[in-house]
Write a protein that holds these residues in place. Structure first.
Motif, PDB file in Angstrom:
ATOM      1  N   PRO A  92       0.798  -1.228   0.000  1.00 45.89           N
ATOM      2  CA  PRO A  92       0.000   0.000   0.000  1.00 45.89           C
ATOM      3  C   PRO A  92       0.835   1.285   0.000  1.00 45.89           C
ATOM      4  N   ALA A  93       2.114   1.183   0.318  1.00 47.61           N
ATOM      5  CA  ALA A  93       2.955   2.373   0.393  1.00 47.61           C
ATOM      6  C   ALA A  93       3.657   2.693  -0.928  1.00 47.61           C
ATOM      7  N   LYS A  94       3.539   1.831  -1.928  1.00 45.75           N
ATOM      8  CA  LYS A  94       4.252   2.028  -3.200  1.00 45.75           C
ATOM      9  C   LYS A  94       3.314   2.524  -4.297  1.00 45.75           C
ATOM     10  N   GLN A  95       3.935   3.070  -5.365  1.00 43.25           N
ATOM     11  CA  GLN A  95       3.181   3.501  -6.537  1.00 43.25           C
ATOM     12  C   GLN A  95       2.709   2.274  -7.315  1.00 43.25           C
ATOM     13  N   ARG A  96       1.905   2.506  -8.360  1.00 38.65           N
ATOM     14  CA  ARG A  96       1.367   1.411  -9.166  1.00 38.65           C
ATOM     15  C   ARG A  96       2.495   0.646  -9.866  1.00 38.65           C
ATOM     16  N   ILE A  97       3.446   1.352 -10.478  1.00 34.42           N
ATOM     17  CA  ILE A  97       4.617   0.734 -11.104  1.00 34.42           C
ATOM     18  C   ILE A  97       5.846   1.437 -10.549  1.00 34.42           C
ATOM     19  N   TYR A  98       6.800   0.667 -10.059  1.00 37.92           N
ATOM     20  CA  TYR A  98       8.024   1.256  -9.533  1.00 37.92           C
ATOM     21  C   TYR A  98       9.207   0.358  -9.865  1.00 37.92           C
ATOM     22  N   LYS A  99      10.404   0.920  -9.725  1.00 39.88           N
ATOM     23  CA  LYS A  99      11.622   0.221 -10.134  1.00 39.88           C
ATOM     24  C   LYS A  99      12.606   0.201  -8.978  1.00 39.88           C
ATOM     25  N   ILE A 100      13.194  -0.964  -8.728  1.00 36.53           N
ATOM     26  CA  ILE A 100      14.262  -1.107  -7.741  1.00 36.53           C
ATOM     27  C   ILE A 100      15.372  -1.901  -8.401  1.00 36.53           C
ATOM     28  N   GLN A 101      16.546  -1.295  -8.519  1.00 36.64           N
ATOM     29  CA  GLN A 101      17.731  -1.932  -9.109  1.00 36.64           C
ATOM     30  C   GLN A 101      17.417  -2.598 -10.448  1.00 36.64           C
ATOM     31  N   ASP A 102      16.900  -1.844 -11.385  1.00 38.93           N
ATOM     32  CA  ASP A 102      16.602  -2.276 -12.759  1.00 38.93           C
ATOM     33  C   ASP A 102      15.499  -3.332 -12.855  1.00 38.93           C
ATOM     34  N   GLN A 103      14.802  -3.627 -11.776  1.00 38.13           N
ATOM     35  CA  GLN A 103      13.676  -4.563 -11.814  1.00 38.13           C
ATOM     36  C   GLN A 103      12.385  -3.767 -11.665  1.00 38.13           C
ATOM     37  N   LEU A 104      11.460  -3.948 -12.613  1.00 40.54           N
ATOM     38  CA  LEU A 104      10.172  -3.283 -12.540  1.00 40.54           C
ATOM     39  C   LEU A 104       9.199  -4.103 -11.700  1.00 40.54           C
ATOM     40  N   TYR A 105       8.415  -3.409 -10.898  1.00 41.27           N
ATOM     41  CA  TYR A 105       7.408  -4.043 -10.053  1.00 41.27           C
ATOM     42  C   TYR A 105       6.045  -3.458 -10.386  1.00 41.27           C
TER      43      TYR A 105
END
Length: 91
Positions: free
Chosen positions: A43-56
């Motif tokens: 619930p604390a993250k955006q709809r699409i986000y990136k961490i170390q070149d990995q999209l979530y």
């Protein structure tokens, strides 16, 4: 013909003839658009986000109810909630 391949004709302008176009959805998914996202629920993250070149892709749909300050509730509601939390604490 492969089931994943569709053939259609399109016209760029009225003076030119139709051009034949093939679209293979399997090829598009595997080679042309090979972007991969990992599904998460945060619930604390955006709809699409990136961490170390990995999209979530965050599949969290949002909260069912909007949060309101405790002062907005009556004394009866406060008492009822206190009973519920006391029960949860005891159990």
């Amino acid at each position: 013909m492969n089931r994943a391949t569709k053939i259609f004709f399109k016209q760029s302008n009225s003076k030119q003839p139709l051009t034949k176009t093939e679209f293979n959805i399997a090829k598009w998914f595997i080679y042309d658009n090979s972007l991969t996202c990992v599904a998460t629920c945060d619930p604390a993250k955006q709809r699409i986000y990136k961490i170390q070149d990995q999209l979530y892709l965050n599949i969290f749909p949002g909260f069912l109810h909007q949060l309101r300050p405790l002062a907005d509730f009556s004394a009866n509601i406060h008492q009822a909630i206190k009973i519920i939390f006391t029960h949860i604490w005891d159990v």
